[in-house]
Motif scaffolding. Structure first.
Motif, short mmCIF file in Angstrom:
data_model
loop_
_atom_site.label_atom_id
_atom_site.label_comp_id
_atom_site.label_asym_id
_atom_site.label_seq_id
_atom_site.Cartn_x
_atom_site.Cartn_y
_atom_site.Cartn_z
N SER A 18 0.86 -1.29 -0.06
CA SER A 18 0.00 0.06 -0.08
C SER A 18 0.98 1.24 0.11
CB SER A 18 -0.71 0.00 1.22
OG SER A 18 -1.57 -1.05 1.26
N CYS A 19 1.05 1.82 -1.20
CA CYS A 19 1.82 3.04 -1.32
C CYS A 19 1.09 4.53 -1.37
CB CYS A 19 2.61 2.87 -2.54
SG CYS A 19 3.79 1.52 -2.75
N MET A 20 1.71 5.18 -1.10
CA MET A 20 1.15 6.79 -1.13
C MET A 20 1.88 7.58 -2.09
SD MET A 20 -1.06 8.97 0.09
CE MET A 20 -1.71 8.18 1.44
N VAL A 21 1.21 8.22 -3.00
CA VAL A 21 1.64 9.12 -4.01
C VAL A 21 1.51 10.66 -3.27
CG1 VAL A 21 1.53 10.11 -6.01
CG2 VAL A 21 0.70 7.92 -5.80
N GLN B 101 9.62 3.26 -5.95
CA GLN B 101 10.14 2.95 -7.24
C GLN B 101 11.48 3.01 -7.60
OE1 GLN B 101 7.45 0.80 -8.36
NE2 GLN B 101 7.45 1.67 -10.23
N GLU B 102 12.12 3.98 -7.09
CA GLU B 102 13.42 4.07 -7.35
C GLU B 102 14.24 2.94 -6.96
OE1 GLU B 102 14.40 7.78 -5.60
OE2 GLU B 102 14.14 9.08 -7.26
N TYR B 103 14.10 2.70 -5.67
CA TYR B 103 14.55 1.47 -4.93
C TYR B 103 14.38 0.27 -5.80
CZ TYR B 103 16.01 -1.78 -1.22
OH TYR B 103 16.59 -2.77 -0.76
N ALA B 104 13.28 0.03 -6.10
CA ALA B 104 12.81 -1.39 -6.92
C ALA B 104 13.53 -1.28 -8.27
CB ALA B 104 11.12 -1.27 -7.02
N LEU B 105 13.81 -0.21 -8.82
CA LEU B 105 14.31 0.02 -10.26
C LEU B 105 15.94 -0.44 -10.05
CD1 LEU B 105 14.80 0.42 -13.14
CD2 LEU B 105 14.91 2.82 -12.66
N GLU B 106 16.36 0.26 -9.03
CA GLU B 106 17.87 0.00 -8.53
C GLU B 106 18.32 -1.47 -8.28
OE1 GLU B 106 21.12 1.62 -5.00
OE2 GLU B 106 19.04 2.49 -5.41
N HIS B 107 17.21 -2.23 -7.63
CA HIS B 107 17.51 -3.52 -7.26
C HIS B 107 17.01 -4.53 -8.25
CE1 HIS B 107 18.59 -1.22 -3.61
NE2 HIS B 107 19.52 -2.16 -3.20
N ASP B 108 16.38 -4.04 -9.28
CA ASP B 108 15.84 -4.85 -10.19
C ASP B 108 14.53 -5.82 -9.66
OD1 ASP B 108 15.56 -5.69 -12.81
OD2 ASP B 108 17.09 -7.46 -12.56
N ILE B 109 13.77 -5.14 -8.66
CA ILE B 109 12.63 -5.76 -8.40
C ILE B 109 11.39 -5.34 -9.10
CG2 ILE B 109 11.07 -6.04 -6.53
CD1 ILE B 109 13.42 -5.22 -4.62
N ASP C 289 6.06 6.99 -0.05
CA ASP C 289 6.53 7.79 -1.10
C ASP C 289 6.65 7.04 -2.21
OD1 ASP C 289 7.63 9.23 -3.14
OD2 ASP C 289 8.92 10.31 -1.60
N VAL C 290 5.76 6.72 -3.20
CA VAL C 290 5.95 5.82 -4.31
C VAL C 290 7.10 6.19 -5.10
CG1 VAL C 290 4.38 7.19 -5.86
CG2 VAL C 290 4.34 4.52 -6.03
N TYR C 291 7.33 7.37 -5.14
CA TYR C 291 8.73 7.72 -6.24
C TYR C 291 9.88 7.02 -5.49
CZ TYR C 291 4.99 10.98 -7.70
OH TYR C 291 4.01 11.88 -8.06
N ILE D 236 -2.91 10.48 -2.73
CA ILE D 236 -3.62 9.35 -3.13
C ILE D 236 -2.75 8.00 -2.96
CG2 ILE D 236 -4.59 8.20 -5.34
CD1 ILE D 236 -5.00 10.90 -6.51
N GLY D 237 -3.52 7.04 -2.38
CA GLY D 237 -3.16 5.74 -2.02
C GLY D 237 -3.16 4.70 -2.84
#
Length: 750
Positions: free
Chosen positions: A106-109, A142-150, A137-139, A114-115
């Motif tokens: 459950s992420c927040m923008v 997503q940065e962390y997910a991209l960095e770790h190929d998730i 903080d969805v941004y 907005i959830g």
């Protein structure tokens, strides 16, 4: 209802074409089948505030049971995406089960408050902890997910969590830069919503992505490894396990044809990373979710513990949330007190899992409930023998069970009321006394003192315990079914305004504009019925997108007229000339869905008024009320209320009318009363109307118009009628023609 059926056919045509195209994307033998979105008992902290206040999980489904259902429904690789945790995945991996680690975060923008829900896969426990910290903080998430190929997928993108209102269109433009994978087929969302998501994702061309990049100042690759390739995925979003695996994704894995020793979970993860996913599923509507919620409510009744008053009072949330939680707690506590109702819930829950009740049970089921038992058994056999095709049988059986319960309930209620009238237990009560009993003392001690007084001297001869004997089970059991259908529609159509905006933006799948008019005075002998019949004639002549729905045993359905037989007709001693017709709620619920209506008008305050509010909140549609009866005058002149009870009636009317989006009124007197200090309605929500009058009418001069509160420049045609204080109704001439007028003028004033 033809336009509604045409719309449904259009949606299903889009869906079939999409699914056919997706089914042909990958060669046979080169894909894995996977449900990318499903839950079990470890989804124990729901996003919905009500669930958190009550302290109940989203499901009691055991992990092992979920995996068995997924395998039985054709999945050959597994994940469990519980809310904000991967505990079930870690437990399975410890047992040696090949499973892809996953969770629904459950992420927040933050800039829009907005959830949203984000599915993530292939992380390890240390990364899960970091994702949990970043989900506010969805941004950053997503940065962390991209960095770790998730790899991540935005789940049900058109279903959001926001305190009030909906997100602007630019929100979705910006999110198209943040995500590269989107859940297009969600098994718990209706096909209209799914196809609009598909339409949106299909419109995200490289040119549009670059345009959004300039608009928001975000580089296309800031959050996405493949920013110009938007991938579409599918998942059942199943919580109860009934439909787990019915919706999902085919993952392209070319290595399968040559044979490989790599674990399937690892192969699936790489396919998700590449975006090589083809969604599959079927047509969805609120019926499917209703079955899910019905199973959930059965489990709440069987497993729920009292959350405690202090927990409810001190929990986050406003007074309305806590009041609803209090009512839900008491409702399920009452259910748990009734043996027949608990047995019913237990049988129902087993049936959804395909567990057929034992043969011996039919001999201990009371005769009155055997139809319910047999329908539940047939439902269980359908689920056991062919789960993929069991839904129509389950829907039919659920409807028949509801019909049987409501027929039993109101049949018994009618008999009890007649007995009370015969014994003078109710007939001797005046309506003013009944109104007085609607009030509760502000000082709780006085409530108990009052009960002590009752023991010494009863207020009436009505034996409450005897009266409710035999009503509890059919009332509680049918209420559980109705609540499940209401909740399913509420969840599924919560985003209706947003969907309409999306359809307008992309010029496809626009929902038809069609109104359902609810009334229970259509066949009466009064002016209101005459006006409604004239309106029906006008609607038929012009083929307007309006249908009238009435409950009647004498009328027949026709063009723009839907007649449903009432489950009961009750005549109250203080209003004998107007029987109260109780419609079948579930039947109207389905008629509204099948007719694809998008707005409601109601013109009676009785059961149909309550049904109108049910539909308004279930389907998230605007509802207006046509105020044609002056109940305050009726209470004063006919019922002879005193000032206290007239004030109580006024407050009840105000509460009821406020639930509607707007009010139509007959004349300026009603408008002044509703917008004045005693009722306090915003004038923008109260609308004066023009009506039909008789061909022979008496024109009025300007002075006379002013007497009746009508402006000079308004063309007014009036006809003679009279108010019957004895009947409490407005009597009008029988013949009506389409001539406009404003207001009803008694003979004595002409």
């Amino acid at each position: 209802m033809e336009s509604g059926q045409l719309f449904k056919k259009e949606v299903m045509r889009e869906l079939d074409e999409f699914l056919d195209g997706q089914a042909r994307r990958f060669p046979e033998g080169e894909f894995l089948t996977m449900d990318l979105h499903c839950h079990d008992r470890n989804s124990d902290v729901p996003d919905e505030l009500l669930g958190r206040i009550l302290g109940i999980p989203e499901t009691w489904l055991e992990t092992e049971r979920l995996i068995k259902v997924l395998a039985a429904h054709g999945c050959d690789v597994f994940t469990v995406t519980n809310h904000n945790n991967a505990r079930s995945c870690w437990e399975l991996l410890e047992k040696g089960v090949d499973v892809l680690a996953g969770a629904e975060f459950s992420c927040m923008v933050p800039d829009y408050r907005i959830g949203i829900h984000v599915l993530a896969y292939g992380f390890i426990p240390e990364q899960e902890k970091k994702l949990l910290k970043l989900r506010s903080d969805v941004y950053r998430f997503q940065e962390y997910a991209l960095e770790h190929d998730i790899p991540t997928i935005w789940a049900h993108p058109l279903y959001h969590y926001k305190a009030s209102g909906g997100p602007p269109m630019e929100f979705f433009d910006k999110m198209s830069l943040v995500f590269e994978r989107f859940e297009v087929m969600n098994g718990q969302r209706d096909s209209w919503q799914n196809m609009l998501v598909k339409e949106w994702i299909g419109s995200l061309t490289p040119e549009r992505i670059d345009g959004f990049s300039k608009k928001f100042g975000i580089a296309p690759g800031a959050y996405c490894a493949n920013p110009y390739r938007k991938a579409m995925a599918g998942g059942s979003d199943s919580h109860m396990g009934i439909f787990a695996g019915h919706t999902g994704s085919r993952l392209h894995v070319p290595e399968l044809r040559q044979g490989t020793t790599i674990q399937r979970s690892a192969l699936a993860l790489e396919a998700i990373r590449r975006g090589d996913m083809a969604p599959f599923g079927s047509h969805n509507d609120s019926e499917k979710m209703a079955i899910t919620f019905l199973d959930y409510f059965c489990q709440i009744g069987l497993n729920m513990e009292d959350p405690g008053m202090l927990r409810m009072l001190l929990h986050k949330g406003d007074a309305r949330d806590k009041l609803i939680a209090f009512m839900v707690t008491n409702a399920f506590a009452e259910i748990r007190r009734h043996r027949h109702t608990l047995n019913f819930l237990n049988v129902f829950h087993d049936c959804f899992s395909g567990k057929v009740p034992g043969f011996s049970k039919r001999f201990v089921v009371p005769r009155a409930y055997r139809e319910v038992f047999f329908e539940a058994s047939s439902m269980a056999m359908a689920q056991r023998d062919d789960p993929a095709r069991a839904l129509p049988r389950i829907e039919k059986s659920t409807g028949l069970i509801f019909d049987s319960l409501t027929s039993l309930l109101f049949g018994r209620l009618d008999s009890k009321l007649k007995k009370l009238l015969k014994d003078d237990g109710l007939g001797s009560l005046k309506v003013e006394e009944l109104m007085g009993r609607l009030e509760l003392p502000g000082h709780l001690r006085s409530l108990f003192d009052h009960l002590d007084d009752e023991r010494k001297k009863p207020m009436s001869s009505v034996n409450i315990a005897e009266f409710f004997d035999g009503l509890s089970f059919p009332f509680l059991a049918s209420s559980v079914i109705a609540a499940a259908y209401f909740t399913s529609a509420r969840v599924m159509y919560k985003s209706r305004p947003l969907l309409a905006e999306f359809a307008g933006r992309y010029g496809k799948l626009r929902h038809p504009e069609r109104t359902l008019w609810l009334t229970d005075t259509f066949e009466d002998s009064n002016g209101v019925a005459m006006v409604l019949k004239s309106m029906l004639s006008e609607v038929r002549e012009k083929d307007l997108p309006i249908d009238f729905l009435v409950a009647s045993r004498t009328l027949e359905s026709g063009d723009h007229l839907i007649v449903v037989p009432p489950v009961s007709e009750i005549t109250m001693p203080f209003y004998e000339q107007q029987p109260v017709r109780i419609p079948n709620l579930l039947q109207i619920h389905r008629l509204f869905k099948e007719g694809e209506y998008n707005r409601i008008i109601c013109s009676t305050e009785g059961p149909m008024g309550l049904v109108a509010l049910y539909l308004k909140y279930a389907y998230s549609v605007p509802a207006h009320f046509y105020v044609h009866t002056d109940w305050m005058m009726f209470a004063d002149k006919v019922l002879k209320f005193d000032e206290i009870n007239k004030d109580r009636l006024r407050r009840l009317l105000r509460t009821f009318y406020r639930a509607f989006d707007g009010l139509f009124v007959l004349n300026t007197d009603q408008h002044k009363w509703l917008t004045g200090g005693s009722m306090g309605f915003d004038p923008s929500r109260v609308f004066l109307t023009a009506h039909w009058a008789e061909k022979e009418f008496r024109p009025m001069d300007a002075d006379k118009k002013r007497v009746f509160g009508v402006e000079k420049d308004v063309p007014v045609l009036l006809f003679a009628g009279r108010v019957s204080e004895e009947k409490g109704v407005l009597e009008l001439p029988a013949v009506m023609e389409r001539v406009k007028f404003v207001g009803f003028i008694p003979d004595s004033d002409l």
